[in-house]
Design an enzyme around this catalytic site. Structure first.
Site, mmCIF file in Angstrom:
data_model
loop_
_atom_site.group_PDB
_atom_site.id
_atom_site.type_symbol
_atom_site.label_atom_id
_atom_site.label_comp_id
_atom_site.label_asym_id
_atom_site.label_seq_id
_atom_site.Cartn_x
_atom_site.Cartn_y
_atom_site.Cartn_z
ATOM 1 C CG ASN A 152 2.671 50.162 46.059
ATOM 2 O OD1 ASN A 152 1.663 50.119 45.365
ATOM 3 N ND2 ASN A 152 2.816 51.024 47.028
ATOM 4 C CD GLU A 251 -6.093 56.449 47.611
ATOM 5 O OE1 GLU A 251 -5.592 55.336 47.371
ATOM 6 O OE2 GLU A 251 -7.100 56.602 48.315
ATOM 7 C CB CYS A 285 2.175 55.704 48.685
ATOM 8 S SG CYS A 285 0.810 55.017 49.638
ATOM 9 C CD GLU A 466 -10.742 56.317 46.791
ATOM 10 O OE1 GLU A 466 -11.200 55.178 46.989
ATOM 11 O OE2 GLU A 466 -10.198 56.657 45.724
HETATM 12 P P1 NAD Z 1 2.720 54.592 37.848
HETATM 13 O O1 NAD Z 1 2.102 55.939 37.943
HETATM 14 O O2 NAD Z 1 3.862 54.388 36.943
HETATM 15 O O3 NAD Z 1 1.620 53.511 37.400
HETATM 16 C C1 NAD Z 1 0.416 53.333 38.095
HETATM 17 C C2 NAD Z 1 -0.624 52.781 37.142
HETATM 18 O O4 NAD Z 1 -0.917 53.773 36.152
HETATM 19 C C3 NAD Z 1 -0.180 51.534 36.389
HETATM 20 O O5 NAD Z 1 -1.284 50.671 36.261
HETATM 21 C C4 NAD Z 1 0.229 52.095 35.045
HETATM 22 O O6 NAD Z 1 0.159 51.173 33.988
HETATM 23 C C5 NAD Z 1 -0.791 53.188 34.859
HETATM 24 N N1 NAD Z 1 -0.397 54.237 33.915
HETATM 25 C C6 NAD Z 1 0.865 54.667 33.629
HETATM 26 N N2 NAD Z 1 0.806 55.638 32.702
HETATM 27 C C7 NAD Z 1 -0.502 55.837 32.392
HETATM 28 C C8 NAD Z 1 -1.193 56.696 31.490
HETATM 29 N N3 NAD Z 1 -0.549 57.573 30.713
HETATM 30 N N4 NAD Z 1 -2.544 56.632 31.449
HETATM 31 C C9 NAD Z 1 -3.218 55.764 32.233
HETATM 32 N N5 NAD Z 1 -2.614 54.899 33.080
HETATM 33 C C10 NAD Z 1 -1.274 54.939 33.169
HETATM 34 O O7 NAD Z 1 3.072 54.183 39.353
HETATM 35 P P2 NAD Z 1 3.802 52.854 39.831
HETATM 36 O O8 NAD Z 1 5.248 52.977 39.509
HETATM 37 O O9 NAD Z 1 3.029 51.672 39.376
HETATM 38 O O10 NAD Z 1 3.591 52.955 41.428
HETATM 39 C C11 NAD Z 1 4.435 53.653 42.268
HETATM 40 C C12 NAD Z 1 3.867 55.025 42.580
HETATM 41 O O11 NAD Z 1 2.570 54.896 43.162
HETATM 42 C C13 NAD Z 1 4.688 55.768 43.610
HETATM 43 O O12 NAD Z 1 4.811 57.112 43.216
HETATM 44 C C14 NAD Z 1 3.851 55.668 44.874
HETATM 45 O O13 NAD Z 1 4.076 56.693 45.823
HETATM 46 C C15 NAD Z 1 2.476 55.723 44.320
HETATM 47 N N6 NAD Z 1 1.510 55.160 45.281
HETATM 48 C C16 NAD Z 1 0.670 56.010 45.951
HETATM 49 C C17 NAD Z 1 -0.220 55.510 46.891
HETATM 50 C C18 NAD Z 1 -1.147 56.413 47.672
HETATM 51 O O14 NAD Z 1 -2.089 55.899 48.258
HETATM 52 N N7 NAD Z 1 -0.925 57.724 47.685
HETATM 53 C C19 NAD Z 1 -0.263 54.134 47.134
HETATM 54 C C20 NAD Z 1 0.605 53.293 46.434
HETATM 55 C C21 NAD Z 1 1.480 53.818 45.491
#
Ligand code: NAD
Length: 485
Positions: A152, A251, A285, A466
């Protein structure tokens, strides 16, 4: 696909490395191919870990804090020099409008590196002196840090984590989202050109399960994981590192609430709600998906927010009058569409949106990943659509009658990332905001960030904080040294 589609390679030991196979990185504006991405296999991930370890054991391990800070400032300068390239790369991957990519993503990358260079140099060492002993704190790097980030805010999140990790003297391996490999690849060039020793900054491309993400988190050579992404993936990563008891900073997702009290400045609140529901097409997020409004102003707030949602300008991201882009992918749009259909089947009454938008000439909502800004009312907190994160330009509006009820409604969630409280009553503001069971509670604003302040979530929204010294604490091993008097 144009024959000239660029190729994004893994980056190990300051060199670009081919992957085991390639996949297409798609532009969600129109579904066109941005680039071919080289996916890392286990061998490539292993090479990245070996390179990172060698850097820590080599000259990098002896770099002083001022030397690391100087490197970080050169990195910030080089991102600034290549600003437009980064902006276009982020836009191609995400479809987000230029007016967002410039101030939010790329500027924040520069600011992240400068801020953490400053934090590193200004950080004092805590010491405790008694007649018996002097206790002081020595910091050492954690070692090889896996940095796993979502799509995002790709460059913003990467630099938010890599900057303090490098400040503390770690070597990092970044796994960008499969959806957004472009800016991480460009950033690798910047790290190299700024003079980072080989192995300090590495990038492995690919997916999560059975791909680079899983290989990295399960690799015995990593020392910590810093992760931003969904709660479900956080849980998977936690299981992967549990046998080695690795430190994690998570996060995660949110289902964030806004509380709009009868004593707010309605126009200010509605402008804030517009940002907090729709910024980056709702894919932050921190975005608000639950809006609780005092019954006496419910109709007025609803009407004004709907008008603002309908005035958003979806279109060509390079056009400076465009406010809103598509979702990240057609797969993500399918999830958002299913969630909105679920809301309607649970009894939601749509106020606006709910489907694919009509777009300016030359753009086709179906070919890209477009979805209209959407608001509904009529659901309470028992509805799935009011409990699970949707991560799109959507929110449900709910009336309340008392302050106690509003606080209870906002806190009735398993998540706990952010909240915003809209009121002109200073007593109420300070009474309500700290009661929010979240990591970030804003009064009359949303997403106002201070990079030295703690950032993170409660409940299913994350583990750890963080920001400023909180980041330095996570990215270092702290040894308390006690000297007898
Ligand atoms: P996601 O969890 O699908 O993927 C995030 C990352 O993790 C990607 O690089 C993905 O390839 C990797 N990943 C996926 N499965 C994995 C595994 N089994 N092992 C290791 N790595 C793996 O999330 P997304 O769809 O890319 O992003 C959206 C989500 O992120 C939403 O839930 C959003 O709320 C959250 N988000 C949180 C924050 C925060 O600061 N709290 C900030 C931005 C986004």
């Amino acid at each position: 696909m144009p024959r000239t589609a660029p190729e994004f390679r893994n980056f190990i030991d300051n060199a670009f490395v081919d992957g085991r196979s390639t996949y297409a990185d798609l532009n969600p504006i129109d579904g066109s191919t941005v680039a071919l991405v080289h996916e890392a296999d286990e061998r490539i991930v292993d090479a990245a870990v070996t390179a990172a370890r060698a850097a820590l054991n080599g000259a990098w391990g002896d770099w002083t804090a001022p030397e690391r800070a100087a490197l970080m400032r050169r990195v910030a300068d080089l991102v600034e020099e290549r600003f437009e390239e980064f902006v276009l790369a982020e836009i191609a991957d995400t479809g987000k409008p230029r007016i967002l990519a410039e101030p939010l993503d790329v500027t924040r990358a520069v600011v992240n590196f400068r801020t953490f260079a400053d934090t590193l140099l200004s950080e004092g060492t805590p010491a405790f002196l008694t007649p018996q002993a002097l206790n002081y704190v020595a910091r050492k790097p954690l070692g090889v840090v896996a940095v796993i980030v979502p799509w995002n805010l790709p460059l913003l999140t990467l630099t938010w984590k890599a900057a303090p990790a490098i400040a503390c003297g770690n070597a990092v391996i970044v796994k960008p989202s499969e959806e957004t490999p472009a800016t991480a690849t460009l950033f690798a060039e910047v790290m190299r050109d700024a003079g980072a020793p080989a192995g300090v900054f590495n990038v492995v491309h690919g997916f999560g399960r059975d791909s680079a993400g899983q290989y990295l988190t399960e690799h015995p050579g990593i020392d910590a994981v810093t992760f931003t992404g969904s709660t479900a993936t956080g849980s998977t990563i936690m299981r992967a590192v549990a046998p080695r008891v690795l430190p994690v900073s998570f996060e995660l997702g949110g289902k964030n609430a806004a509380l709009v009290f009868e004593d707010c400045d309605v126009d200010r609140a509605v402008a804030g709600l517009e940002r907090s529901v729709f910024l980056n097409t709702g894919q932050v997020c921190l975005c608000t998906e639950r809006v609780y409004v005092h019954r006496s102003i419910f109709d007025e707030v609803t009407e004004k927010l709907v008008a603002r949602a309908e005035a958003l300008r979806l279109g060509d991201p390079l056009d400076r009058s465009t406010t809103t882009g598509p979702l990240i992918s057609q797969a993500h749009r399918a999830k958002v569409e299913a969630a909105v259909a679920g809301a309607i089947s649970e009894g939601a009454q749509l106020l606006t949106g709910g489907g694919r938008p009509s777009l300016p000439a030359g753009l086709d909502a179906d070919a890209g990943a477009w979805f209209a800004p959407t608001l509904w009312t009529g659901l309470d907190n028992s509805a799935v659509a009011m409990r699970e994160e949707i991560f799109g330009p959507v929110a449900g509006l709910v009336p309340f009658d008392t302050e106690e009820e509003a606080v209870a409604l906002a806190n009735d969630t398993d998540y706990g990332l952010a909240a915003s409280v809209w009121t002109e009553n200073v007593d109420r503001a300070h009474r309500v905001a700290p009661q929010m069971r979240v990591g970030l509670s804003w009064i009359n604003s949303w997403y106002a960030r201070e990079l030295r302040a703690p950032f993170g979530g409660a409940g299913r929204s994350g583990i750890g904080r963080e920001g400023g010294g909180y980041s330095l604490d996570f990215y270092s091993t702290i040894t308390n040294v006690s000297v007898a008097s």
